[in-house]
Design a protein around this motif. Structure first.
Motif, PDB file in Angstrom:
ATOM      1  N   ALA A   1     -23.005 -29.447 100.405  1.00  0.00           N
ATOM      2  CA  ALA A   1     -24.010 -30.499 100.190  1.00  0.00           C
ATOM      3  C   ALA A   1     -25.244 -29.950  99.476  1.00  0.00           C
ATOM      4  O   ALA A   1     -25.888 -29.016  99.955  1.00  0.00           O
ATOM      5  CB  ALA A   1     -24.416 -31.114 101.523  1.00  0.00           C
ATOM      6  N   CYS A   2     -25.554 -30.536  98.354  1.00  0.00           N
ATOM      7  CA  CYS A   2     -26.779 -30.175  97.626  1.00  0.00           C
ATOM      8  C   CYS A   2     -27.986 -30.520  98.495  1.00  0.00           C
ATOM      9  O   CYS A   2     -28.013 -31.564  99.151  1.00  0.00           O
ATOM     10  CB  CYS A   2     -26.809 -30.970  96.322  1.00  0.00           C
ATOM     11  N   VAL A   3     -28.987 -29.636  98.489  1.00  0.00           N
ATOM     12  CA  VAL A   3     -30.157 -29.878  99.337  1.00  0.00           C
ATOM     13  C   VAL A   3     -31.050 -30.988  98.780  1.00  0.00           C
ATOM     14  O   VAL A   3     -31.985 -31.412  99.442  1.00  0.00           O
ATOM     15  CB  VAL A   3     -31.005 -28.597  99.539  1.00  0.00           C
ATOM     16  N   HIS A   4     -30.758 -31.452  97.593  1.00  0.00           N
ATOM     17  CA  HIS A   4     -31.560 -32.563  97.071  1.00  0.00           C
ATOM     18  C   HIS A   4     -31.144 -33.849  97.773  1.00  0.00           C
ATOM     19  O   HIS A   4     -31.849 -34.318  98.650  1.00  0.00           O
ATOM     20  CB  HIS A   4     -31.382 -32.670  95.545  1.00  0.00           C
ATOM     21  N   GLN A   5     -29.977 -34.372  97.445  1.00  0.00           N
ATOM     22  CA  GLN A   5     -29.548 -35.609  98.102  1.00  0.00           C
ATOM     23  C   GLN A   5     -28.070 -35.580  98.459  1.00  0.00           C
ATOM     24  O   GLN A   5     -27.403 -36.610  98.462  1.00  0.00           O
ATOM     25  CB  GLN A   5     -29.873 -36.825  97.240  1.00  0.00           C
ATOM     26  N   GLY A   6     -27.572 -34.375  98.747  1.00  0.00           N
ATOM     27  CA  GLY A   6     -26.228 -34.286  99.309  1.00  0.00           C
ATOM     28  C   GLY A   6     -25.088 -34.333  98.311  1.00  0.00           C
ATOM     29  O   GLY A   6     -23.933 -34.511  98.716  1.00  0.00           O
ATOM     30  N   GLY A   7     -25.362 -34.202  97.014  1.00  0.00           N
ATOM     31  CA  GLY A   7     -24.277 -34.169  96.032  1.00  0.00           C
ATOM     32  C   GLY A   7     -23.285 -33.056  96.359  1.00  0.00           C
ATOM     33  O   GLY A   7     -23.655 -32.036  96.940  1.00  0.00           O
ATOM     34  N   TYR A   8     -22.015 -33.250  95.997  1.00  0.00           N
ATOM     35  CA  TYR A   8     -20.979 -32.260  96.311  1.00  0.00           C
ATOM     36  C   TYR A   8     -20.989 -31.150  95.249  1.00  0.00           C
ATOM     37  O   TYR A   8     -20.539 -31.357  94.115  1.00  0.00           O
ATOM     38  CB  TYR A   8     -19.602 -32.925  96.331  1.00  0.00           C
TER      39      TYR A   8
ATOM     40  N   ILE B   1     -23.801 -26.647  88.664  1.00  0.00           N
ATOM     41  CA  ILE B   1     -24.714 -27.756  88.362  1.00  0.00           C
ATOM     42  C   ILE B   1     -24.296 -28.947  89.207  1.00  0.00           C
ATOM     43  O   ILE B   1     -23.147 -29.411  89.141  1.00  0.00           O
ATOM     44  CB  ILE B   1     -24.661 -28.108  86.859  1.00  0.00           C
ATOM     45  N   CYS B   2     -25.210 -29.404  90.047  1.00  0.00           N
ATOM     46  CA  CYS B   2     -24.887 -30.519  90.943  1.00  0.00           C
ATOM     47  C   CYS B   2     -24.513 -31.757  90.129  1.00  0.00           C
ATOM     48  O   CYS B   2     -25.233 -32.113  89.192  1.00  0.00           O
ATOM     49  CB  CYS B   2     -26.087 -30.813  91.858  1.00  0.00           C
ATOM     50  N   PRO B   3     -23.399 -32.410  90.507  1.00  0.00           N
ATOM     51  CA  PRO B   3     -22.946 -33.557  89.711  1.00  0.00           C
ATOM     52  C   PRO B   3     -23.865 -34.779  89.826  1.00  0.00           C
ATOM     53  O   PRO B   3     -23.799 -35.669  88.987  1.00  0.00           O
ATOM     54  CB  PRO B   3     -21.554 -33.871  90.290  1.00  0.00           C
ATOM     55  N   LEU B   4     -24.735 -34.825  90.841  1.00  0.00           N
ATOM     56  CA  LEU B   4     -25.557 -36.035  90.984  1.00  0.00           C
ATOM     57  C   LEU B   4     -26.789 -36.040  90.072  1.00  0.00           C
ATOM     58  O   LEU B   4     -26.976 -36.947  89.285  1.00  0.00           O
ATOM     59  CB  LEU B   4     -25.996 -36.224  92.439  1.00  0.00           C
ATOM     60  N   HIS B   5     -27.651 -35.022  90.202  1.00  0.00           N
ATOM     61  CA  HIS B   5     -28.884 -35.058  89.402  1.00  0.00           C
ATOM     62  C   HIS B   5     -29.134 -33.753  88.658  1.00  0.00           C
ATOM     63  O   HIS B   5     -30.238 -33.526  88.158  1.00  0.00           O
ATOM     64  CB  HIS B   5     -30.092 -35.371  90.293  1.00  0.00           C
ATOM     65  N   GLY B   6     -28.154 -32.855  88.675  1.00  0.00           N
ATOM     66  CA  GLY B   6     -28.243 -31.696  87.804  1.00  0.00           C
ATOM     67  C   GLY B   6     -29.005 -30.487  88.329  1.00  0.00           C
ATOM     68  O   GLY B   6     -29.271 -29.565  87.554  1.00  0.00           O
ATOM     69  N   TRP B   7     -29.381 -30.477  89.607  1.00  0.00           N
ATOM     70  CA  TRP B   7     -30.009 -29.246  90.117  1.00  0.00           C
ATOM     71  C   TRP B   7     -28.998 -28.106  89.990  1.00  0.00           C
ATOM     72  O   TRP B   7     -27.787 -28.296  90.206  1.00  0.00           O
ATOM     73  CB  TRP B   7     -30.413 -29.404  91.591  1.00  0.00           C
ATOM     74  N   GLN B   8     -29.532 -26.909  89.685  1.00  0.00           N
ATOM     75  CA  GLN B   8     -28.640 -25.768  89.470  1.00  0.00           C
ATOM     76  C   GLN B   8     -28.830 -24.741  90.583  1.00  0.00           C
ATOM     77  O   GLN B   8     -29.965 -24.460  90.990  1.00  0.00           O
ATOM     78  CB  GLN B   8     -28.943 -25.126  88.118  1.00  0.00           C
TER      79      GLN B   8
HETATM   80  S1  FES Z   1     -28.031 -34.376  94.910  1.00  0.00           S
HETATM   81 FE1  FES Z   1     -27.895 -32.531  93.849  1.00  0.00          FE
HETATM   82  S2  FES Z   1     -29.333 -32.677  92.306  1.00  0.00           S
HETATM   83 FE2  FES Z   1     -29.577 -34.518  93.423  1.00  0.00          FE
END
Ligand code: FES
Length: 219
Positions: free
Chosen positions: A161-168, A180-187
């Motif tokens: 889970a990405c610490v931003h909003q849980g993207g896989y 690179i997170c598939p939801l909003h691109g955090w790396q």
């Molecule tokens: S959930 Fe990963 S960048 Fe937003």
């Protein structure tokens, strides 16, 4: 300077003075309503309600109290996750941030002692050949979900889970050691778990070993 708990107590005290009849019944209700629950369960339920209402002050109060009453870190995280159907993902992720802040401030007890209690062990994740070079996979280990990466033949793993909003992250695009997170691109660097896009943010990176093709992580 007053701490947050003092502020809450003084608020209650103020109300008790200003509205004694109303507060007397309310406080009696609080006391009675949890009578058959053990303290740990009561505090874990309080954590759930504080996530739903998103009250950082309440979370800072009840997370350490639940831990003190014998809750494990996994139970604290489970309590936060339990709030998801009513609270939604944003509040859950924000509550996890409060938990991590408390951890950084050393307010969740001695991490080393807790880790020793929880006895780390190697757990099988998947077969190495299931993750081709340059790719990532999502894998479940008990109640944990991991992202497993193949960086030029070396297997690495982080929390999924990405610490931003849980993207896989296991569904993310892998570029060398960076996913690179598939939801909003955090790396994130998949070896250290450090977030490149938002320095200071971090996903958990797991220790990994491969034995006869079987990938195992230390959890
Ligand atoms: S959930 Fe990963 S960048 Fe937003």
């Amino acid at each position: 300077m007053k701490n947050e708990r003092d502020e809450e107590l003084s608020g209650l005290q103020y109300l008790s003075q200003e509205r004694p009849e109303a507060m007397q019944h309310l406080l009696a209700f609080f006391k009675e309503s949890g009578r058959h629950l053990d303290p740990k369960t009561r505090f874990l339920i309080s954590v759930v309600t504080k996530v739903i209402n998103f009250s950082p002050r309440g979370l800072r109060q009840y997370l350490p109290r639940a831990l003190k009453e014998g809750a494990s870190r996994d139970e604290l995280i489970d309590a936060i996750l339990c709030a998801y159907p009513a609270a939604g993902l944003t509040k859950v992720v924000d509550a996890i941030e409060v938990l991590r802040e408390l951890d950084r401030e050393g307010k969740l007890g001695a991490p080393a002692a807790v880790a020793a209690e929880q006895e780390a062990q190697w757990m099988p994740v998947l077969r190495a050949e299931e993750v081709p070079a340059g790719e990532a996979r999502v894998a479940n280990v008990g109640h944990r979900q991991l992202a497993v990466f193949n960086v030029g033949g070396e297997i690495l793993a982080t929390a999924n889970a990405c610490v931003h909003q849980g993207g896989y992250l296991g569904d993310g695009f892998l570029d060398g050691e960076v996913v690179i997170c598939p939801l909003h691109g955090w790396q994130f660097n998949v070896r250290s778990g450090a977030c490149i896009t938002r320095p200071g943010q971090q996903v958990k990176a797991y220790e990994v070993r491969v034995r006869e093709g079987q990938v195992e992580v230390l959890v």
